[in-house]
Design an enzyme around this catalytic site. Structure first.
Site: not given
Ligand code: NAD
Length: 375
Positions: A81, A182, A184-186
């Site tokens: 990291k 959430g 977001g992306h995932v």
């Molecule tokens: P992102 O930032 O695109 O989406 C996160 C979403 O959560 C945002 O839309 C935000 O507004 C929302 N949010 C924040 N607090 C909230 C709450 N209390 N209640 C409801 N919604 C809330 O992030 P992402 O890339 O979608 O990743 C989501 C999670 O998965 C993160 O914890 C990340 O570390 C983990 N993760 C992501 C990946 C990946 O491929 N992107 C891989 C492994 C782990």
């Protein structure tokens, strides 16, 4: 409080480097926890830390977690990291700053392979790739794998199938109720896949417009971010931030299993005992969300989305192994997953330490190479 050297030696790190470049204003800690199974892989976190010690401890903790994640996913990678101290993680970083960071990464000669983490963008990865090949997640036009979140969502669905099969012998999402925290992306990709698999889905986001848009596009329901944890459902999928389940929120849950993408969903290990007491099966987050790391690891053999997806689907089997190990030994799944990952490092990686020029197992004896030459 333990000293930094004590923290480093007790957690078994191989190498911790404090990289600086006064002209570029760079202060970064790069931690290689283990290369027993292969070169270490892990994201770069750009963050504002109150104290430098906090940054070092974060790098130590996060790199160790990457060793477990890679080992549980069956990858020939170790854990590393990079933590970069910045005043504003959202501010755009200069090419000079990112080149200085890239040179520091390059000095590891492939023992540390960088990726995106909190605060990082694909632009950061692209600029770092101008000075070193040892970075992943760059623009697909340059041989990178791009956004990992669609692949992460595939892995989370595979994990859900496994745990549902474990609970009632029906490894299917059809007819299940899933609550996604959430959008977001995932989260957005996950909702689409779940609806496609026949699940009934409810989604929430602190940004309500995002939740509404994802729900409307897929025919899902929306609830407020303050009530999603208490939704009655088969599966609750935390896909927002970490530490959402603690001694208080655990009492609100009305799900049969907790299975999502967010990292560090439980505030600490003791919460898993509370979940067990409530009869809720926790699928360890670092097993369920491994699609992201599986995807970027593919960049070192010439990226193939099909192969990344096929390997990500295997998360279903990994989760099954974890749940069976947990049942057999009467321990919570989180502990079983850590034991499984450590056992693999100890058996396959015993006494090994990867050095530049060493063959990497997945390259059939050829030296590790990047598909993208620097520059
Ligand atoms: P992102 O930032 O695109 O989406 C996160 C979403 O959560 C945002 O839309 C935000 O507004 C929302 N949010 C924040 N607090 C909230 C709450 N209390 N209640 C409801 N919604 C809330 O992030 P992402 O890339 O979608 O990743 C989501 C999670 O998965 C993160 O914890 C990340 O570390 C983990 N993760 C992501 C990946 C990946 O491929 N992107 C891989 C492994 C782990």
């Amino acid at each position: 409080m333990i000293s930094l050297t004590e923290a480093m030696t007790t957690r078994g790190h191989e190498q911790v480097v404090y990289a600086t470049d006064a002209a570029a204003g760079l202060r970064a800690i790069i931690a290689v926890h283990s290369t027993a199974l292969g070169p270490s892989l892990g994201g770069i976190r750009f963050w504002r830390y109150e104290r430098e010690d906090d940054a070092v401890l974060d790098a130590l903790r996060l790199s160790e977690a990457m060793t477990l994640k890679a080992a549980a996913a069956g990858l020939h990678q170790g854990g590393g990291k990079a933590v970069v101290l910045v005043d504003d993680p959202d501010a755009q970083r200069s090419p000079a700053f990112l080149h200085a960071l890239g040179r520091a990464i390059h000095e590891f000669g492939g023992r540390y392979l960088a990726a995106e983490d909190v605060g990082a963008t694909q632009r950061d990865m692209d600029l770092i790739a101008e000075v070193t090949p040892w970075v992943t997640g760059v623009d697909p036009a340059r041989g990178g794998s791009g956004d990992p979140s669609p692949v992460t969502a595939v892995g989370v669905v595979a994990a859900m199938r496994s745990v549902l099969g474990f609970l009632d012998d029906e490894p299917t999402l059809a007819g299940r109720r899933v609550a996604v925290q959430g959008a977001g992306h995932v989260g957005a990709h996950l909702v689409e896949r779940l609806v496609g698999a026949g699940a009934s889905v409810v989604v929430a986001d602190v940004n309500e417009a995002k939740a509404r848009a994802v729900a409307a596009a897929n025919g899902a329901d929306v609830v407020g971010a303050d009530t999603i944890l208490g939704e009655e459902c088969d599966v609750l999928a935390p896909c927002a931030l970490g530490a959402v389940v603690d001694a208080t929120t655990v009492e609100q849950l009305r799900c049969r299993t907790l299975c999502g993408a967010a990292n560090n969903q439980l505030v600490d290990d003791t919460v898993e005992d509370l979940l067990v007491a409530r009869g809720i099966v926790y699928v360890p987050d670092f097993v369920a969300n491994a699609g992201g790391i599986i995807n970027i690891a593919e960049e070192f053999t010439g990226y193939s989305r099909e192969r990344a997806l096929a390997r990500t689907e295997a998360i279903e089997d990994t989760v099954t192994q974890v749940l069976e190990l947990a049942r057999e030994h009467g321990m919570p799944p989180g502990r079983a997953a850590v034991e499984m990952a450590c056992a693999r490092v100890e058996s396959e990686g015993a006494g090994r330490r990867w050095e530049p020029g060493d063959p990497a197992a997945w390259t059939d004896g050829a030296p590790l190479r990047s598909v993208r030459p620097a520059g």
